[in-house]
Design an enzyme around this catalytic site. Structure first.
Site, short mmCIF file in Angstrom:
data_model
loop_
_atom_site.label_atom_id
_atom_site.label_comp_id
_atom_site.label_asym_id
_atom_site.label_seq_id
_atom_site.Cartn_x
_atom_site.Cartn_y
_atom_site.Cartn_z
N LYS A 9 -18.22 24.86 24.60
CA LYS A 9 -17.68 26.01 23.87
C LYS A 9 -17.19 27.10 24.83
CE LYS A 9 -21.47 26.64 21.50
NZ LYS A 9 -22.25 25.45 21.98
N ARG A 84 -25.19 31.51 14.80
CA ARG A 84 -25.98 30.30 14.99
C ARG A 84 -26.88 30.01 13.79
NH1 ARG A 84 -27.70 30.46 21.42
NH2 ARG A 84 -25.76 29.58 22.19
#
Length: 204
Positions: A9, A84
């Site tokens: 990422k 998250r």
């Protein structure tokens, strides 16, 4: 950007930042900076990161909210490491309610590939950027590369369990949106970048 630890990422976000000249907002780098300063919050964060657990929703949401209020995010931004959890995603929806819709990039990688990758990963001691394998200096700032404390195999296994339990539900949360894009992360980084750019351009 979604994906398990080691999915790339941060690497992909830096590529996209250069292409569109928008800020790459890495919560991981911000938290590692707090650890390096040795503040009370930094010491708390250090203990959590070394165990492989996730940072408290309230703490990380406050960090991101303040960052997205800065002027350089007005034309767009890249979020790496946030949200998250579902509560974080719900907070993010409220934060960006008056902006263009979020585009969600989900970089998919198997658990075996995650463990293999993270065994060779290092981090820049100066800017916090992740690196893979070769070299001893950061390509972004020239700082020294050091092993990441949270990339020991036992910690990685715990981080993957935490990811499955707490973060994978985001795929369900975002998966029905027209702006959700699933990307195969097991290929060469440049190929992954090409697919991400194509997905983003199809939604902008």
């Amino acid at each position: 950007m979604l994906g398990p630890p080691g999915a790339g990422k941060g690497t992909q976000a830096r590529q996209l930042r250069r292409k569109w000249n928008i800020p790459h907002i890495s919560t991981g780098a911000m938290l590692r900076e707090a650890v390096a300063t040795g503040t009370p919050l930094g010491r708390e964060v250090a203990a959590i990161m070394e165990s492989g657990d996730l940072i408290n929703d309230e703490v990380i949401t406050r960090v991101v909210t303040e960052r997205l209020a800065q002027p350089d995010t007005k034309v767009g931004f890249l979020l790496d490491g946030f949200p998250r959890t579902i509560p974080q995603a719900e907070s993010l929806d409220r934060i960006v309610a008056d902006r263009a819709p979020l585009i969600i990039i989900d970089i998919v990688l198997t658990e075996a590939e995650v463990v293999r990758r993270l065994a060779s990963r290092t981090v820049c001691a100066e800017c916090g950027a992740n690196a893979m394998g070769e070299g001893s200096t950061c390509i972004d700032c020239g700082g020294p590369l050091v092993p990441r404390a949270d990339d020991r195999e036992q910690v990685v296994r715990n981080r993957l369990k935490v990811y499955r339990d707490q973060t994978e539900p985001l795929v369900e949360y975002y998966g029905k949106r027209s702006t959700y894009c699933r990307i195969d992360g097991a290929r060469l980084p440049d190929d992954v970048t090409t697919d991400i750019i194509g997905a983003l351009e199809s939604h902008t």
